[in-house]
Design a protein around this motif. Structure first.
Motif, mmCIF file in Angstrom:
data_model
loop_
_atom_site.group_PDB
_atom_site.id
_atom_site.type_symbol
_atom_site.label_atom_id
_atom_site.label_comp_id
_atom_site.label_asym_id
_atom_site.label_seq_id
_atom_site.Cartn_x
_atom_site.Cartn_y
_atom_site.Cartn_z
ATOM 1 N N PHE A 129 0.800 -1.231 0.000
ATOM 2 C CA PHE A 129 0.000 0.000 0.000
ATOM 3 C C PHE A 129 0.831 1.280 0.000
ATOM 4 N N THR A 136 -3.854 3.968 -2.950
ATOM 5 C CA THR A 136 -3.492 2.681 -3.548
ATOM 6 C C THR A 136 -4.713 1.798 -3.715
ATOM 7 N N HIS A 140 -6.326 0.499 -7.302
ATOM 8 C CA HIS A 140 -6.562 -0.920 -7.581
ATOM 9 C C HIS A 140 -8.036 -1.206 -7.871
#
Length: 228
Positions: A129, A136, A140
């Motif tokens: 992370f 992050t 994702h």
């Protein structure tokens, strides 16, 4: 039913709405296998990722459907991308974050991260992370959406299991125990790749059959199953 793989910008992609694969696709030809990861290690990472989604989901008191959707997203993602390219604990968090939106049970990034953090080694959390875990996770989520081509419609065995149970004849107390056992089998199946190989109603039939054999219960199914 096996679906064809195709190369897109150097990564694997799957034709939209076709998420069922042969065992050979999963065990021999997955993106992770193509990148040199052994089948044993891939299955281990799949189990770990599914367990993370499940454990975080339970702590957040999310529904079984939300948890199952998160796990299915996780398994589908890694039929298009390799474990060597995306850390499984980051993807697991993104899958649960997205599944909360899909199933209309949304949870905040910080809550998912807060529960995930103590479940994995500190070094893995930092490596995955970085300095901005929330960003992050959001990045994702976008990668996940693109990877599954925004195909977010899915069903799970739970609803079929309940429909079939209502159609069974016999002692209702025994049937309730049978269904409880079958329900546990469905939960356990999330750590496997069954959701990539078989449609939900077929998994429901299979776990009912196994549960019936365990309980020495003779299934008396109608000639036409409800909803099928």
């Amino acid at each position: 039913t096996s679906t064809g793989f195709c190369r897109v910008h150097g990564a694997y992609a799957v034709r939209m709405a076709e998420w069922y694969f042969s065992r050979e696709d999963i065990e021999r030809d997955s993106p992770s296998r193509m990148r040199g990861l052994s089948q044993e290690n891939e299955m281990k990472l799949r189990r770990e990722g599914a367990k993370l989604v499940t454990d975080i989901g339970h702590t957040l008191q999310l529904s079984v459907e939300t948890i199952a959707t998160g796990v299915v997203l996780f398994h589908r993602f890694y039929m298009c991308s390799s474990f060597t390219d995306f850390k499984h604990h980051v993807v697991a968090a993104a899958c649960l974050f997205l599944s909360g939106k899909i199933e209309e049970t949304p949870k905040k990034c910080r809550d998912i991260l807060r529960i995930l953090h103590p479940l994995i080694p500190e070094s893995d959390f930092v490596a995955g992370f970085g300095s901005d875990p929330k960003e992050t996770l959001l990045v994702h989520e976008r990668i996940l959406l693109q990877t599954v081509k925004f195909d977010l419609q899915m069903a799970h065995p739970y609803s079929s299991l309940l429909k079939f149970a209502k159609a069974l004849s016999g002692d209702r107390v025994k049937i309730q125990k049978l269904v409880q056992t079958a329900w546990t089998f469905v939960n356990d199946s999330l750590c496997t790749t069954l959701c990539l190989q078989w449609e939900p109603h077929l998994i429901a039939i299979a776990v009912l059959h196994v549960a019936a054999r365990m309980h020495k219960f003779t299934l008396q199914m109608p000639s036409v199953l409800p909803g099928h």
